[in-house]
Design an enzyme around this catalytic site. Sequence first.
Site, PDB file in Angstrom:
ATOM      1  N   GLU A 253       0.876  -1.187   0.000  1.00 21.51           N
ATOM      2  CA  GLU A 253       0.000   0.000   0.000  1.00 21.51           C
ATOM      3  C   GLU A 253       0.900   1.219   0.000  1.00 21.51           C
ATOM      4  OE1 GLU A 253      -1.361   3.202   1.252  1.00 21.51           O
ATOM      5  OE2 GLU A 253      -2.074   2.247   3.081  1.00 21.51           O
ATOM      6  N   CYS A 287      -1.653   9.067   3.379  1.00 24.28           N
ATOM      7  CA  CYS A 287      -1.629   8.611   1.993  1.00 24.28           C
ATOM      8  C   CYS A 287      -2.925   8.941   1.251  1.00 24.28           C
ATOM      9  CB  CYS A 287      -1.342   7.120   1.929  1.00 24.28           C
ATOM     10  SG  CYS A 287      -2.513   6.118   2.861  1.00 24.28           S
TER      11      CYS A 287
END
Length: 487
Positions: A253, A287
């Site tokens: 990720e 993020c």
Amino acid sequence: MTSTLLSQRARTQLYIAGEYVDGTSGRTADIVSPVTGETIATLPVPGRDDLDRAVTAARLAQDQWRRMGVWQRAEICHRVGDLLSARIDELARIQTLEQGKPLAESVADLEEAAKLFHLHAEDAVRLHGETLPSNDPQKRMWTFYQAVGTWAIVVPWNFPVLMFTEFAAPGLATGNALVVKPPTHTSLALLTAVEILEEAGVPKGLVSVLPGEGDFGAELVTHPGIDAIGFIGSSATAEKIVRSAGLKRAIIEASGNGPLIVLDDANIEAAALAAVRGAYYNAGQVCCATGRVLVHADVHAEFVAATLKASEEAVLGDPFAGTTTLGPMNNASTAAKVDTHLEEARARGFDIRTGGGRSSGYPTDLYYEFTVVDNVAPDSLLNRQETFGPVLPIITATSDEELLRLANDDALGLQSGVFTSDMNRAYHFVENLRTGQVIVNDSNGFWDINMPFGGVGGKRTGWGRIGGVHTLIDMSDLRTGVLHLGR
């Protein structure tokens, strides 16, 4: 050595095979708080012998752990969640001191971490295979899940305990072992938290935590005793890991540059508030932060005005103060990147409507003003790169097609958002935005512990999913049994 600013229970040693130790390298590293500028602890630097010991212990413990009944593993995970809940206030203060986020955000992180152990304990006992019809009437085929083995877990500095838990809870529930590498400068809360594992009944050796930096991370992921890799962090680091790790199983990720799209029929006040909150949360060091806003030209002026008003929510200050919503940035290199993006914005004549730089009068120079930049060009750094700071760039377009093109013209594809009152338009954007998740009428910073979270194919944001049963599936092997009934 530990600063008096830390809890007396804070751990400042490596955690290897169920023991706190100083390691074998003989080297140490100072941890400096972004909040106060003071050295709050000194940690040992792990060496190769420490890594070998951790991996060996993990593999031995995992062989027994995977054979334990899933209900028994789930019971232990529930106990971990309970014990973690009991220490949230203490761990949150440690995390805020080393990471910089407001204390309320640290408390929320730890609350979610505890919930994850409960959630994945329940997921694990419901993770089942199926019976498959065979072409041969003499055969019986069925599938089942087993743990992959020993995982290298590499987590970043923005959510030190929560992102560890995003792998640890599903990993332990499904029978895996973990060797964890957090960044040295944000490892104290995690090192302190893992002492509860043994109290909860997790076997010694099943989890080790060795804070370290680049070279040590490379040794970890390429170690022959590591079966799989779980990584959360930058796309650049993710690519290095994938190149070096070969065919090892991986959940990756990586970076996002989330666009929030505001259509001409949107609730402008709600969109502005969502954009601002998505940009200043954790000082923009997320993020799935609102990295850029793409707004329809017909509502541009109204949106900018609403955004400036909403920006009053971003109160910069001491993260331990109850009124603060925006603490310091975590480290010098990330703050320098924000400097570079804003320097280009000034040089190109973009309109900095509020903020614009570091704030003086604080113990460190990491306290960054919340910044709104209007009339940003699509080819600018603010649009093309993940700024990862408390900055909200605004870009204008004249049609849905242009907004969609600008959103997808990006190498990253993690999470996006769209504001509209027309569900047909909402569906159009959900199905055509090239991101793993699309949030309608809320911040693209939205996250839920039960939501499958990750990148989309064709982008530099990785694969696999963090969240819900999907992580358990990714951390397990789907196995097949075939039984011949004939003589």
